[in-house]
Design an enzyme around this catalytic site. Sequence first.
Site, PDB file in Angstrom:
ATOM      1  N   GLU A   1      -2.394   9.305   7.712  1.00  0.00           N
ATOM      2  CA  GLU A   1      -0.931   9.119   7.703  1.00  0.00           C
ATOM      3  C   GLU A   1      -0.261  10.025   8.745  1.00  0.00           C
ATOM      4  O   GLU A   1       0.766   9.676   9.303  1.00  0.00           O
ATOM      5  CB  GLU A   1      -0.360   9.409   6.304  1.00  0.00           C
TER       6      GLU A   1
ATOM      7  N   ASP B   1       0.861  -1.194   0.000  1.00  0.00           N
ATOM      8  CA  ASP B   1       0.000   0.000   0.000  1.00  0.00           C
ATOM      9  C   ASP B   1       0.894   1.240   0.000  1.00  0.00           C
ATOM     10  O   ASP B   1       2.084   1.163   0.327  1.00  0.00           O
ATOM     11  CB  ASP B   1      -0.927   0.031   1.228  1.00  0.00           C
ATOM     12  N   SER B   2       0.287   2.365  -0.361  1.00  0.00           N
ATOM     13  CA  SER B   2       1.035   3.621  -0.312  1.00  0.00           C
ATOM     14  C   SER B   2       1.434   3.955   1.123  1.00  0.00           C
ATOM     15  O   SER B   2       2.342   4.752   1.332  1.00  0.00           O
ATOM     16  CB  SER B   2       0.178   4.748  -0.872  1.00  0.00           C
TER      17      SER B   2
ATOM     18  N   CYS C   1     -11.051   2.729  -0.541  1.00  0.00           N
ATOM     19  CA  CYS C   1      -9.657   3.057  -0.208  1.00  0.00           C
ATOM     20  C   CYS C   1      -9.354   2.252   1.045  1.00  0.00           C
ATOM     21  O   CYS C   1     -10.161   2.250   1.991  1.00  0.00           O
ATOM     22  CB  CYS C   1      -9.518   4.551   0.072  1.00  0.00           C
TER      23      CYS C   1
ATOM     24  N   CYS D   1      -4.162  -1.337  -2.331  1.00  0.00           N
ATOM     25  CA  CYS D   1      -4.252   0.099  -2.554  1.00  0.00           C
ATOM     26  C   CYS D   1      -5.140   0.293  -3.780  1.00  0.00           C
ATOM     27  O   CYS D   1      -4.772  -0.123  -4.888  1.00  0.00           O
ATOM     28  CB  CYS D   1      -2.853   0.656  -2.812  1.00  0.00           C
TER      29      CYS D   1
ATOM     30  N   HIS E   1      -7.435   2.709   3.419  1.00  0.00           N
ATOM     31  CA  HIS E   1      -7.302   3.474   4.661  1.00  0.00           C
ATOM     32  C   HIS E   1      -8.672   3.659   5.351  1.00  0.00           C
ATOM     33  O   HIS E   1      -8.724   3.846   6.561  1.00  0.00           O
ATOM     34  CB  HIS E   1      -6.748   4.883   4.382  1.00  0.00           C
TER      35      HIS E   1
HETATM   36  N1  DGL Z   1      -4.908   3.042   0.702  1.00  0.00           N
HETATM   37  C1  DGL Z   1      -4.804   3.704  -0.580  1.00  0.00           C
HETATM   38  C2  DGL Z   1      -6.016   3.318  -1.418  1.00  0.00           C
HETATM   39  O1  DGL Z   1      -6.614   2.273  -1.168  1.00  0.00           O
HETATM   40  C3  DGL Z   1      -4.579   5.157  -0.336  1.00  0.00           C
HETATM   41  C4  DGL Z   1      -4.107   5.867  -1.530  1.00  0.00           C
HETATM   42  C5  DGL Z   1      -3.360   7.143  -1.273  1.00  0.00           C
HETATM   43  O2  DGL Z   1      -2.217   7.034  -0.863  1.00  0.00           O
HETATM   44  O3  DGL Z   1      -3.915   8.211  -1.541  1.00  0.00           O
HETATM   45  O4  DGL Z   1      -6.392   4.001  -2.347  1.00  0.00           O
END
Ligand code: DGL
Length: 270
Positions: A162, A7-8, A194, A70, A196
């Site tokens: 974050e 993931d990011s 997402c 992600c 998150h």
């Molecule tokens: N968890 C990522 C997703 O599912 C977040 C993406 C981001 O870094 O903006 O899209």
Amino acid sequence: MAVGIFDSGLGGLTVYDAVTKQLPDLHVVYFGDNAHAPYGVRDADDVFNLTTTAIERLWDAGCDLVILACNTASAAALRRIQESWLPKDKRVLGVFVPLIEALTERQWGDNSPPREVAVKHVALFATPATVASRAFQRELAFRAIGVDVEAQACGGVVDAIEDGDMILADALVRSHVDALKRKMPHPEAAILGCTHYPMLAESFQDALGEDVQVYSQADLVAASLQDYLARHPDMLGTGTESAFLTTGDPAKVSRQATQFLRRKVDFVAA
Ligand code: DGL
């Protein structure tokens, strides 16, 4: 026997948590690209370059199969990765399809023509890049007809998570739900598009009302990974250890992850 989860940043931990509960004997190497989060405001080339660099690091850790936990990377880069970049002996899977199969009441891999489904009005909450890609609507159109999707780009929510500012994240969720409801007053289902956002599932449910069914990906992705590995045991890589890798500050990311998973987590530099 190791699988990679990418993931990011911290969001993929929602998927990691579900996968390790469902498959406790599996070694999992988690990669959070925290130094470059959020991806949701980046362009497709940028997301492709960052994502492929992370995938190569996971291959080095013995993971032949990588889950893109992600949505932004799945929406902006997965097709290009699968069509023009991926070697034959590796796999990269995204997180959209299990969710859409659940929403459209399909079994895994049911590729029959699109048909009418029970839900007609669906709210999609996702990052600006995921919303702009229209990948969710495209995958849905392959499987269902007559579903009205209203998408809400939830700017700022990933940054707030974050940064560990859950009060700001909660306030942003409520304002994004209000904005969505001005466009679609009575959604029957809401997609947390997402990884998150399950960290704020209660805020979404509370703001949407209890009659709205909220779908989030973690358990659906874990179930579909279990199914995939049963059919493709050869994709269990050679890795023999679990690990948490980050491009960010390992101490800070470890603190946040420990708080979220409610157990001690030690990230190391990727
Ligand atoms: N968890 C990522 C997703 O599912 C977040 C993406 C981001 O870094 O903006 O899209």
